[in-house]
Design a protein around this motif. Structure first.
Motif, PDB file in Angstrom:
ATOM      1  N   SER A 106       0.848  -1.192   0.000  1.00 52.22           N
ATOM      2  CA  SER A 106       0.000   0.000   0.000  1.00 52.22           C
ATOM      3  C   SER A 106       0.881   1.238   0.000  1.00 52.22           C
ATOM      4  CB  SER A 106      -0.913   0.016   1.230  1.00 52.22           C
ATOM      5  OG  SER A 106      -0.137   0.110   2.417  1.00 52.22           O
ATOM      6  N   LEU A 107       0.380   2.301  -0.615  1.00 50.10           N
ATOM      7  CA  LEU A 107       1.111   3.558  -0.644  1.00 50.10           C
ATOM      8  C   LEU A 107       0.699   4.371   0.577  1.00 50.10           C
ATOM      9  CD1 LEU A 107       0.810   4.469  -4.432  1.00 50.10           C
ATOM     10  CD2 LEU A 107       2.685   3.318  -3.253  1.00 50.10           C
ATOM     11  N   SER A 108       1.472   4.244   1.630  1.00 52.62           N
ATOM     12  CA  SER A 108       1.159   4.971   2.859  1.00 52.62           C
ATOM     13  C   SER A 108       2.445   5.474   3.488  1.00 52.62           C
ATOM     14  CB  SER A 108       0.406   4.065   3.842  1.00 52.62           C
ATOM     15  OG  SER A 108       1.204   2.954   4.200  1.00 52.62           O
ATOM     16  N   GLY A 109       2.304   6.505   4.317  1.00 51.28           N
ATOM     17  CA  GLY A 109       3.463   7.083   4.968  1.00 51.28           C
ATOM     18  C   GLY A 109       4.136   8.144   4.116  1.00 51.28           C
ATOM     19  N   ALA A 110       5.273   8.622   4.604  1.00 45.70           N
ATOM     20  CA  ALA A 110       6.035   9.654   3.914  1.00 45.70           C
ATOM     21  C   ALA A 110       7.110   9.006   3.044  1.00 45.70           C
ATOM     22  CB  ALA A 110       6.677  10.583   4.944  1.00 45.70           C
ATOM     23  N   TRP A 111       7.217   9.486   1.810  1.00 43.41           N
ATOM     24  CA  TRP A 111       8.164   8.918   0.857  1.00 43.41           C
ATOM     25  C   TRP A 111       9.023  10.010   0.242  1.00 43.41           C
ATOM     26  CZ3 TRP A 111       8.652   3.731  -0.898  1.00 43.41           C
ATOM     27  CH2 TRP A 111       7.789   2.831  -0.270  1.00 43.41           C
ATOM     28  N   LEU A 112      10.271   9.679  -0.015  1.00 42.33           N
ATOM     29  CA  LEU A 112      11.195  10.582  -0.693  1.00 42.33           C
ATOM     30  C   LEU A 112      11.513  10.006  -2.070  1.00 42.33           C
ATOM     31  CD1 LEU A 112      13.184  13.038  -0.619  1.00 42.33           C
ATOM     32  CD2 LEU A 112      14.892  11.433   0.278  1.00 42.33           C
ATOM     33  N   PHE A 113      11.373  10.827  -3.118  1.00 41.80           N
ATOM     34  CA  PHE A 113      11.723  10.431  -4.476  1.00 41.80           C
ATOM     35  C   PHE A 113      12.964  11.224  -4.905  1.00 41.80           C
ATOM     36  CE2 PHE A 113       6.937   9.737  -5.617  1.00 41.80           C
ATOM     37  CZ  PHE A 113       6.896   8.646  -4.764  1.00 41.80           C
ATOM     38  N   LEU A 114      13.940  10.553  -5.511  1.00 40.54           N
ATOM     39  CA  LEU A 114      15.175  11.205  -5.949  1.00 40.54           C
ATOM     40  C   LEU A 114      15.250  11.203  -7.469  1.00 40.54           C
ATOM     41  CD1 LEU A 114      17.743   9.797  -3.364  1.00 40.54           C
ATOM     42  CD2 LEU A 114      16.276  11.817  -3.206  1.00 40.54           C
ATOM     43  N   ASP A 115      15.225  12.388  -8.053  1.00 40.79           N
ATOM     44  CA  ASP A 115      15.216  12.566  -9.498  1.00 40.79           C
ATOM     45  C   ASP A 115      16.600  12.956 -10.004  1.00 40.79           C
ATOM     46  OD1 ASP A 115      14.499  13.086 -12.163  1.00 40.79           O
ATOM     47  OD2 ASP A 115      13.851  15.137 -11.687  1.00 40.79           O
ATOM     48  N   ARG A 116      17.347  11.974 -10.517  1.00 41.70           N
ATOM     49  CA  ARG A 116      18.662  12.206 -11.130  1.00 41.70           C
ATOM     50  C   ARG A 116      19.672  12.821 -10.154  1.00 41.70           C
ATOM     51  NH1 ARG A 116      17.802  16.243 -15.119  1.00 41.70           N
ATOM     52  NH2 ARG A 116      16.216  16.941 -13.639  1.00 41.70           N
ATOM     53  N   VAL A 117      19.600  12.426  -8.895  1.00 44.03           N
ATOM     54  CA  VAL A 117      20.597  12.869  -7.911  1.00 44.03           C
ATOM     55  C   VAL A 117      21.826  11.999  -8.091  1.00 44.03           C
ATOM     56  CG1 VAL A 117      21.112  13.251  -5.479  1.00 44.03           C
ATOM     57  CG2 VAL A 117      18.777  13.595  -6.331  1.00 44.03           C
ATOM     58  N   GLN A 118      22.926  12.599  -8.503  1.00 40.33           N
ATOM     59  CA  GLN A 118      24.056  11.816  -8.995  1.00 40.33           C
ATOM     60  C   GLN A 118      25.204  11.658  -8.017  1.00 40.33           C
ATOM     61  OE1 GLN A 118      24.879  13.929 -12.651  1.00 40.33           O
ATOM     62  NE2 GLN A 118      23.269  12.854 -13.769  1.00 40.33           N
ATOM     63  N   ASP A 119      25.293  12.496  -7.019  1.00 39.85           N
ATOM     64  CA  ASP A 119      26.399  12.380  -6.080  1.00 39.85           C
ATOM     65  C   ASP A 119      26.100  11.301  -5.039  1.00 39.85           C
ATOM     66  OD1 ASP A 119      27.567  13.399  -3.211  1.00 39.85           O
ATOM     67  OD2 ASP A 119      28.932  13.846  -4.860  1.00 39.85           O
TER      68      ASP A 119
END
Length: 256
Positions: A106-119
Motif C-alpha cells: 500500500s502507498l502509505s506514509g512519507a516517501w522521498l523520491f530522488l530525481d537524477r541525484v548523482q552524487d
C-alpha cells in the motif's frame, strides 16, 4: 575458517568486483564495510553470506563469525583492496542485494523520491535523513547514483535496513500517489513556488528532490500537487540538495 593472503585469490577478486553495479546485479549481493554496517544488518535480520576480517577483528567477534555461512581471515592489504577504504576497520560482509523493484502493498506514509541525484554522498545522506525523519521509503529514479554502490552504502550508515529502498520510474510513482489521493510535492528554486512552511500534507505524501545542478525535470514539476521552495535570509544562491531535503523532510513529517 579459511585464511587468505593474496589479492589474486578468486574470492578476493569477486569481493573487489562487488564495487561495480554490473557484478552486484549479476551475483545479487553487495558488500558492507565496517562493524557498524555489519551489526545493523544482523540487527535487521539480514543473513551474512560471507564474513571477511583480519585475524584480530574476527577473534574479538566470534558471535558474528557464528552467524555467517562462510568466514575468511584476510590480511590488512586485502581489506584495503576489497573495501576501497583508506583506513578500513578490518571487517566486511557480503549480503543479499534487496529487490529494489518490488511494489509496496500500500502507498502509505512519507516517501522521498530522488530525481537524477548523482552524487553518492548526497543520495546516502538523504536516505539516512529520511530514516531519521521517520519516512517509510525512498524511491531512486533513473540516472541517480546506484543505491548499493560502496560510497552510497557507507553514507547511508545502515539506514537501508530501516526503510524501504527502491528504484523505479518516478512518473509512475507520482501518478500512483496522486491516484490514491496522496499529495506529491516537488522542489523548485523559484519564489513563485509555495513556501514549504505553509504545507501540511498529512500522514501520506511524497517529496521529490532533483538533480544537484539542474533541479527536478520539467516533466515531474508539471505532475506534482505543488512545488515548494525554502526562503533564504542570506545571500547564498542555493542550498545543497541533501541539506534542503533534510529541512523539508523534518518540516513535512513533523505532525506524525
Amino acid at each position: 575458517m579459511e585464511e587468505l593472503t593474496s589479492i589474486h585469490n578468486q574470492h578476493v577478486k569477486d569481493w573487489k568486483k562487488l564495487q561495480t553495479k554490473k557484478f552486484r546485479r549479476q551475483t545479487g549481493e553487495y558488500l558492507l564495510d565496517g562493524w557498524h554496517l555489519v551489526n545493523e544488518a544482523v540487527k535487521a535480520g539480514h543473513h551474512l553470506n560471507q564474513l571477511i576480517g583480519t585475524a584480530d577483528q574476527l577473534a574479538d567477534h566470534g558471535d558474528l563469525v557464528a552467524l555467517a555461512d562462510e568466514a575468511y581471515t584476510v590480511t590488512p592489504e586485502i581489506m584495503r583492496h576489497v573495501t576501497d577504504t583508506v583506513t578500513p576497520q578490518g571487517i566486511a560482509a557480503v549480503v543479499d542485494l534487496p529487490d529494489a523493484h518490488q511494489v509496496p502493498a500500500s502507498l502509505s506514509g512519507a516517501w522521498l523520491f530522488l530525481d537524477r541525484v548523482q552524487d553518492p554522498g548526497n543520495v546516502g545522506t538523504m536516505v539516512r535523513t529520511a530514516d531519521a525523519a521517520g519516512f517509510t521509503g525512498v524511491v531512486v529514479g533513473s540516472r541517480s547514483a546506484d543505491i548499493f554502490g560502496p560510497k552510497v552504502v557507507r553514507s547511508m550508515q545502515g539506514s537501508q535496513f530501516h526503510l524501504q529502498l527502491l528504484e523505479g520510474d518516478l512518473r509512475k510513482w507520482v501518478a500512483d500517489f496522486k491516484a490514491a489521493g496522496a499529495p506529491v510535492y516537488g522542489t523548485q528554486l523559484n519564489p513563485a513556488a509555495q513556501n514549504f512552511r505553509d504545507i501540511h500534507p498529512g500522514a501520506t505524501f511524497a517529496l521529490i528532490m532533483g538533480n544537484e545542478g539542474q533541479g527536478m525535470s520539467n516533466e515531474l514539476l508539471a505532475q506534482t500537487t505543488a512545488n515548494l521552495y525554502i526562503p533564504m535570509r542570506g545571500d547564498a544562491e542555493s542550498l545543497n540538495v541533501a541539506v534542503s531535503a533534510g529541512i523539508l523532510m523534518f518540516q513535512l513529517n513533523q505532525e506524525l
